[in-house]
Design a protein around this motif. Structure first.
Motif, short mmCIF file in Angstrom:
data_model
loop_
_atom_site.label_atom_id
_atom_site.label_comp_id
_atom_site.label_asym_id
_atom_site.label_seq_id
_atom_site.Cartn_x
_atom_site.Cartn_y
_atom_site.Cartn_z
N VAL A 140 0.75 -1.69 -0.18
CA VAL A 140 0.01 -0.07 0.13
C VAL A 140 0.90 1.30 0.15
CG1 VAL A 140 -1.86 1.36 0.80
CG2 VAL A 140 -1.86 -1.08 1.15
N PRO A 141 1.48 1.80 -1.22
CA PRO A 141 2.89 2.49 -1.39
C PRO A 141 2.14 4.10 -1.02
CG PRO A 141 1.68 1.18 -2.94
CD PRO A 141 1.07 1.04 -2.40
N LEU A 142 2.25 4.85 -0.23
CA LEU A 142 1.76 6.22 -0.18
C LEU A 142 3.12 6.66 1.68
CD1 LEU A 142 -0.39 6.39 3.02
CD2 LEU A 142 -1.58 5.21 1.68
N HIS A 143 2.73 7.98 1.16
CA HIS A 143 3.64 8.84 2.03
C HIS A 143 2.89 9.94 2.84
CE1 HIS A 143 7.15 9.87 5.01
NE2 HIS A 143 7.69 8.72 4.30
N SER A 153 -5.06 -2.96 -5.90
CA SER A 153 -4.21 -3.90 -6.80
C SER A 153 -2.87 -3.85 -8.40
CB SER A 153 -5.08 -5.14 -7.71
OG SER A 153 -5.84 -4.62 -8.79
N ARG A 154 -3.54 -2.48 -8.28
CA ARG A 154 -2.34 -1.57 -9.86
C ARG A 154 -1.31 -2.02 -8.33
NH1 ARG A 154 -5.28 2.79 -7.33
NH2 ARG A 154 -3.57 4.73 -7.10
N ALA A 155 -1.12 -1.38 -7.60
CA ALA A 155 0.10 -1.41 -6.70
C ALA A 155 1.05 -3.00 -7.52
CB ALA A 155 -0.19 -1.03 -5.54
N HIS A 156 2.31 -1.96 -7.27
CA HIS A 156 3.43 -3.22 -7.43
C HIS A 156 4.07 -3.79 -6.56
CE1 HIS A 156 3.24 -3.98 -12.26
NE2 HIS A 156 2.18 -3.35 -11.89
N PRO A 157 5.02 -5.03 -5.86
CA PRO A 157 5.05 -5.24 -5.11
C PRO A 157 6.60 -4.14 -4.80
CG PRO A 157 5.04 -7.41 -6.01
CD PRO A 157 4.67 -6.69 -7.23
N PHE A 158 7.64 -3.87 -6.21
CA PHE A 158 8.35 -3.23 -5.04
C PHE A 158 8.43 -1.59 -4.34
CE2 PHE A 158 7.76 -0.57 -8.95
CZ PHE A 158 7.69 0.98 -9.14
N GLN A 159 6.49 -1.32 -4.69
CA GLN A 159 6.19 -0.17 -3.87
C GLN A 159 5.99 -0.68 -2.63
OE1 GLN A 159 2.83 0.64 -6.73
NE2 GLN A 159 4.49 1.84 -8.12
N LYS A 160 7.08 -1.32 -2.26
CA LYS A 160 6.93 -1.27 -0.81
C LYS A 160 7.48 -0.14 0.14
CE LYS A 160 5.24 -6.15 -0.13
NZ LYS A 160 5.03 -7.29 -1.52
N ASN A 161 8.47 -0.50 -1.15
CA ASN A 161 10.19 0.05 -0.40
C ASN A 161 9.78 1.93 0.06
OD1 ASN A 161 12.84 2.31 -0.96
ND2 ASN A 161 13.46 0.05 -1.78
N SER A 162 10.31 2.09 0.68
CA SER A 162 9.54 2.93 2.07
C SER A 162 9.86 3.95 1.17
CB SER A 162 9.93 3.11 3.20
OG SER A 162 9.28 2.32 3.69
N ALA A 163 11.71 4.28 0.83
CA ALA A 163 12.16 5.66 0.38
C ALA A 163 11.48 5.40 -0.86
CB ALA A 163 13.88 4.62 0.08
N GLU A 177 8.96 7.30 -16.91
CA GLU A 177 9.00 6.84 -16.55
C GLU A 177 6.82 5.95 -16.57
OE1 GLU A 177 7.68 4.95 -11.90
OE2 GLU A 177 6.63 6.19 -13.37
N ARG A 178 6.95 4.71 -16.21
CA ARG A 178 5.50 4.31 -15.29
C ARG A 178 5.53 2.69 -14.98
NH1 ARG A 178 5.17 7.78 -18.08
NH2 ARG A 178 3.78 8.57 -20.56
N ILE A 179 5.12 3.29 -14.02
CA ILE A 179 5.34 2.02 -12.91
C ILE A 179 6.88 1.79 -12.40
CG2 ILE A 179 3.91 -0.24 -11.80
CD1 ILE A 179 1.87 0.46 -13.82
N GLY A 180 7.36 2.39 -12.18
CA GLY A 180 9.22 2.57 -11.95
C GLY A 180 9.54 1.86 -13.28
N TRP A 181 8.74 1.27 -14.40
CA TRP A 181 10.08 1.27 -15.61
C TRP A 181 10.12 2.20 -16.64
CZ3 TRP A 181 11.39 -3.60 -16.55
CH2 TRP A 181 10.64 -4.80 -16.13
N GLU A 182 11.57 2.06 -17.19
CA GLU A 182 11.85 3.02 -18.54
C GLU A 182 11.01 2.09 -19.56
OE1 GLU A 182 13.58 6.27 -17.78
OE2 GLU A 182 12.64 5.68 -14.89
#
Length: 819
Positions: free
Chosen positions: A220-223, A380-390, A437-442
């Protein structure tokens, strides 16, 4: 303090306005849910929100929910007896540039189609509303009288009162300490006052949600980001009905607040807050005001309204709000934990979203799905790498400004770049790739060796700084051949003895086909609506490859798994990172590949829709006969360690044939000419295959699949579908001078609005302005009805004659693609 119940049908974690709204809507439908709040209701972000209520959104479904929220706020005080502070004073958006004025004209057109009163106003009328403004540089304004504002704290209390009147329970000062989970399912919510057994939990925890979900390995990526506004002293003669003012090009909003002016800003680069987490004691807290940080926005405020210098500033306010990586909320069930839902990450739009969010989440929790498509907002559009808090922290500094500043196709994300790269990233850059950039992808959007990878900085309308390069790529696809790297596309391997059953359950097409067959199909829902647009290739009797768009990587896996019989033996393996996907398109593509393979690639040996594992240079790869560009094409699925080798071999073999690289812009322009549907733009959860011209991909002879009953009823109707997706061409248009199609432009037939454009752009191969449009006729959209009508499209306030047809404008018989 009342004791907690031992059980509840639904437990809501978080007492902000979206959690309370969901509680209210559940109670109105007879579900007595329980809401748990760590401190007091609205004490996190809701209490200090500006309370602006707008209705117009990008999609029809979201606009309808915006209209619902506004109507709810109009009636809530009468229902509950609790004042909400709602007033319908309208909103005004200013244009300071030609590009922004064009956008506001299109918004005015869109509002008319959606039944929302609006008008374009000049500076004289603007000054009548806002006499203190300096209107220098203002080119026009867009006024929506039915928008308004509420008191956020009061409306939250009203929703809670209405919920409790219908059986819901609210427990404040109750901290949720965890979840009880077994076999991938939620069983209970644990608190500092006891445990409540439940099989449905809604996480509506705002800026606390990311870290709470992270404890269970969920994404659940947010800050939290600091949000600043100022409040003046009382302003004489300031009318309480003064419309809210938005100046997105200056990143400011202005509103009347109890006889004072509240002026806020959304900076291009914000200040993330709560790096180590939100303090345990946080409750109705303010943060220190950073005058130096906000100085550029403050200067613009005082320049736009010089009278501010004499009014006096009573309050310099700073409070945190949560922002997501793409600027959109997360709603719905989360992957990987059954029974947990989220409604969080409102990106400073919680108040104006709250009624629609509560209604939608109640439907999801009770009915299993919402009544309207929520794909752009799905958790469900969130991708696993987006758990990264930084990553969440650094991106949030930019996402706070996503909804302000001029939005145009060349606007690029600067933060948290280079996270995900295709195997050929460096080789593509060397060829002149310009990345987005698209969901982290270049992602390579176009190729121009003279730009050094830099985007044009000057905002433009339809003909952009890259359009000439894209035109060259499209013409190369038509006349010679192009190589497109689609390695960022998601690749799901569905394996097992029941893999065919799992896929047949969600797909409209028949999946029990011969090995080496590639099938174009849609994942469907119970309404017959489209949940995914994919190809499925049978690699062996018990193994299938699902190719889908990169945004759907997690969502599509979840859709297969959530709708399968638990007794079936199969697995879904995400193989996205294991394979590259290189695609070659154009009349010379077969010659290029045949020169580096001893396998027969003729049309007889490898017809359209076939797939084979072949030798290619010194590697082995699966080759699938398909093309999203509508040309003779081959999709090459190759293990990542061979990507560079295969790329080099294709490059060398393609030199005599005029091979050149092409990007996503060219692919999009070409697919428009072929009327290929784009999931999320042209088709979605509210559209059936029969309404979108995809009925050929449905096999009603299959005994059972999602949406079959709905599609059978639709197919059995004597008339054509009332909604239908068609191809349109503007009869008079210049590729550089316009007009330009984008999306949401109203379509008229014989003086009546009957639909809207879903996507549009210039077709370089046919030299025409093209689009796809969803049109409606209660008696059915038939060929005769189309032929008998006179059609126009409304673009930025002006109507233009259009040609309308069911077939594409480029190669309607598909001879090129199937040759």
């Amino acid at each position: 303090m009342n004791p907690l119940p031992q059980t509840a049908p639904v437990v809501i974690i978080g007492g902000g306005i979206c959690g309370v709204s969901t509680l209210y809507h559940l109670a109105k439908r007879g579900v007595p849910a329980v809401l748990l709040e760590r401190k007091k209701l609205a004490s996190g972000t809701t209490w200090h929100a500006a309370g602006i209520v707008g209705q117009l959104r990008d999609s029809s479904a979201q606009t309808e929910l915006g209209k619902y929220t506004a109507n709810l706020f109009r009636t809530l005080e009468e229902e509950t007896g609790q004042g909400t502070g709602y007033k319908q004073n309208g909103t005004i958006n200013l244009a300071l540039s030609e590009v922004r004025l064009d956008q506001l004209k299109r918004s005015h057109d869109h509002a008319g189609r959606m039944g929302i009163e609006s008008r374009l106003i000049g500076n004289d009328e603007l000054m009548a509303f806002w006499p203190w403004l300096d209107v220098s540089g203002v080119q026009g304004a867009f006024y929506v009288p039915s928008n308004g504002q509420v008191n956020p704290l009061d409306v939250t209390v009203a929703l809670a009162k209405g919920a409790k009147a219908n059986g819901a329970q609210v427990f404040e000062d109750t901290k949720v300490t965890g979840l009880t989970i077994k076999n991938g399912r939620v069983l209970a919510v644990e608190t500092d006052r006891g445990t409540i057994a439940t099989d449905k939990v809604l996480l509506a925890g705002g800026m606390w949600s990311h870290r709470f979900a992270l404890r269970y390995g969920l994404t659940v990526p947010l800050h939290a980001v600091e949000h600043f506004y100022i409040l003046t002293e009382a302003v004489p003669d300031l009318s309480p009905t003064t419309p809210i003012l938005n100046i997105i090009e200056e990143r400011t909003y202005w509103k009347e607040d109890a006889g004072k002016l509240l002026i806020g800003a959304f900076e291009a680069k914000g200040k993330p807050w709560g790096r180590e987490g939100i303090p345990e004691s946080f409750e109705f807290d303010e943060l220190p005001f950073d005058m130096e940080h906000l100085e550029p926005e403050l200067e613009r405020m005082f320049e736009r309204m010089p009278a501010l210098a004499e009014m006096g500033i009573q309050t310099f306010f700073n409070g945190p709000e949560s922002f997501t990586p793409d600027g959109r909320p997360y709603l719905g069930p989360v992957p990987d934990l059954s029974g947990l839902f989220v409604a969080t990450g409102m990106n400073s739009n919680g108040i104006l979203n709250s009624g629609g969010v509560g209604l939608t989440m109640a439907e999801w929790l009770i009915d299993g799905s919402p009544s309207r498509g929520m794909g752009p907002l799905a958790a469900s559009r969130a991708h696993p790498f987006q758990k990264n808090s930084a990553y969440c922290r650094d991106r949030s500094a930019e996402s706070i400004g996503f909804h302000y500043g001029l939005n145009w196709p060349g606007r690029q994300i600067d933060s948290a770049r280079g996270v995900r790269r295709v195997p050929l990233h460096d080789q593509l850059l060397a060829k002149g790739a310009v990345m987005a950039e698209r969901i982290g992808w270049e992602v390579p959007m176009y190729f121009d060796p003279d730009t050094d990878g830099n985007w044009p900085s000057e905002p433009t309308l339809g003909w952009h700084g890259w359009s000439e390069a894209v035109e060259t790529e499209c013409l190369a696809a038509m006349n010679d051949c192009v190589l497109v790297d689609q390695s960022m596309y998601a690749k799901l391997l569905v394996k097992g003895t029941d893999a065919v059953h799992a896929l047949n359950r969600v797909c409209g097409a028949q999946m029990d086909v011969a090995t080496g067959t590639s099938i174009y199909t849609q994942f469907l829902n119970q309404r017959g609506g489209i949940e995914a647009d994919v190809t499925v290739t049978r690699l062996s009797p018990d193994e299938f490859l699902v190719l889908t768009g990169h945004p759907s990587q997690v969502r599509d896996r979840m859709w297969i798994e959530r709708h399968a019989d638990p007794n079936w033996s199969f697995s879904v393996f995400d193989a996205t990172a294991a394979y590259g996907l290189l695609t070659v398109h154009g009349p010379k593509s077969r010659d290029v590949l045949q020169s580096i393979s001893d396998d027969d690639l003729s049309n007889d040996a490898l017809p359209f829709g076939a797939a084979r594992e072949i030798d290619i240079a010194y590697a082995r790869a699966w080759v699938i006969r398909r093309s999203f560009l509508g040309e003779l094409g081959f999709e090459i699925l190759v293990s990542t360690e061979f990507c560079a080798h295969v790329f080099e071999a294709i490059e060398q073999a393609g030199q005599p044939h005029g091979l050149r690289p092409a990007g996503m812009f060219a692919m999009n322009q070409c697919r428009l000419e072929k009327a290929f549907r784009h999931f999320g733009h042209d088709i979605g959860e509210d559209d059936t295959p029969y309404e979108t011209g995809l009925g050929f991909a449905v096999d009603l002879n299959k005994p059972d699949f999602l949406g079959r009953d709905a599609l059978v009823r639709q197919k059995q109707q004597a008339k054509p579908p009332a909604e239908r997706l068609v191809s349109i061409a503007v009869e008079t248009a210049d590729k550089k001078l316009g007009p330009f199609l984008s999306h949401n432009e109203p379509v008229w037939r014989d003086g009546k609005i009957i639909g809207h454009v879903t996507s549009g752009g210039w077709g370089h191969r046919v030299e025409r302005l093209l689009g796809l449009a969803s049109i409606h006729n209660e008696q059915g959209v038939s060929r005769d009805w189309i032929a008998e009508g006179s059609f126009e499209v409304q673009i930025a306030g002006e109507k233009h004659p259009i040609e309308v047809q069911l077939q594409p404008f480029y190669d309607p018989g598909a001879e090129r693609m199937r040759g």
